[in-house]
Design an enzyme around this catalytic site. Sequence first.
Site, short mmCIF file in Angstrom:
data_model
loop_
_atom_site.label_atom_id
_atom_site.label_comp_id
_atom_site.label_asym_id
_atom_site.label_seq_id
_atom_site.Cartn_x
_atom_site.Cartn_y
_atom_site.Cartn_z
N LYS A 192 0.61 -1.13 0.03
CA LYS A 192 0.09 0.03 0.14
C LYS A 192 0.91 1.23 0.05
CE LYS A 192 0.64 1.25 4.56
NZ LYS A 192 0.87 2.44 5.17
N THR A 249 -3.88 5.24 3.20
CA THR A 249 -2.49 5.78 2.78
C THR A 249 -2.46 6.53 1.36
OG1 THR A 249 -1.55 4.06 4.05
CG2 THR A 249 -0.26 5.15 2.74
#
Length: 334
Positions: A192, A249
Amino acid sequence: MKLLVLGAGAWGTALAVSASARHEVRLWLRDAQQAQALRAQRENSRYLPGVVLPAGLAVSDAPFDELASRVEAHDLAIVATPMAGLRPMLRQLAQATVPVAWLCKGFESAADHPDGLLGHEIQAEVAPQLKGGALSGPSFAQEVARGLPAALVAASADAQVREALVQAFHGPALRVYANDDLVGVEVGGAVKNVLAIATGLCDGLGLGLNARAALITRGLSEMSRLGVALGARADTFTGLSGLGDLVLTATGDLSRNRRVGLLLAQGQTLEQVLQSLGHVAEGVYCARAVVQRAARLGVEMPISAAVVALLDGVLTPPEAVAALMGRLPRAETP
């Protein structure tokens, strides 16, 4: 419980602050001068400014070579170093009998290990007897330290480690879910960060919300393919440590990895970007390892590969986007 948090970056400090409301917590720093500043100011002004350290939170700067013995006086040790510091810390704690969990999210960089290992693979190599695991999930340190609601995943193949993490950190504002798929949780936490750089680039170039949604969705597919190839369960990537952490994120303004993409889109060099951050952006350091591990497994990860080309200066931001959009049409697959 007695908790020892090893490392006083933003996330380690935030968890120490959060847990100290219910447990006896000691926050360890390698730098004696920084430790003295924390004790005197009751604030981690470098990594978590504005957050007061509770009076009950102890700060230690014991010598590094004494940690192996000191950890035994605690019920749980939390390694809160960047990914580059995990190997030496686990080597130091290799004989510990208490559960040990790490917070860092990434693959070891190719500079540190040619195979680019995940945390559990590093542990298997340097501390095979250790009861280890990871605490992961969508979480910004500033919000957790302020007591805002969040949810995390306690991942380990060892039930004792999972239970210790839940007991230590589950509370009124922080939910902790146990998961025995450590591989999947670690892959999600690592990939991620790379995908957040791509999404920051997309937003920095003003490509719109449609493009952001496409990147996140196809990025999740890349993450899942690599995870399953490494032995993870597919359903882990629809949970907190997969989709949840990716969304946070890739879209949150507090994300350092997203900021890397934003600043590259503005024309800054990677060196300028890293100097301006002041914190580690793990996606920069593990992107190459992600792509190399995927290539060895025959897993296609075009978004991650474009990020590596961008970081290496092989492609400019517009060229990286053009490379992705110029791919041949194909059927959508998970």
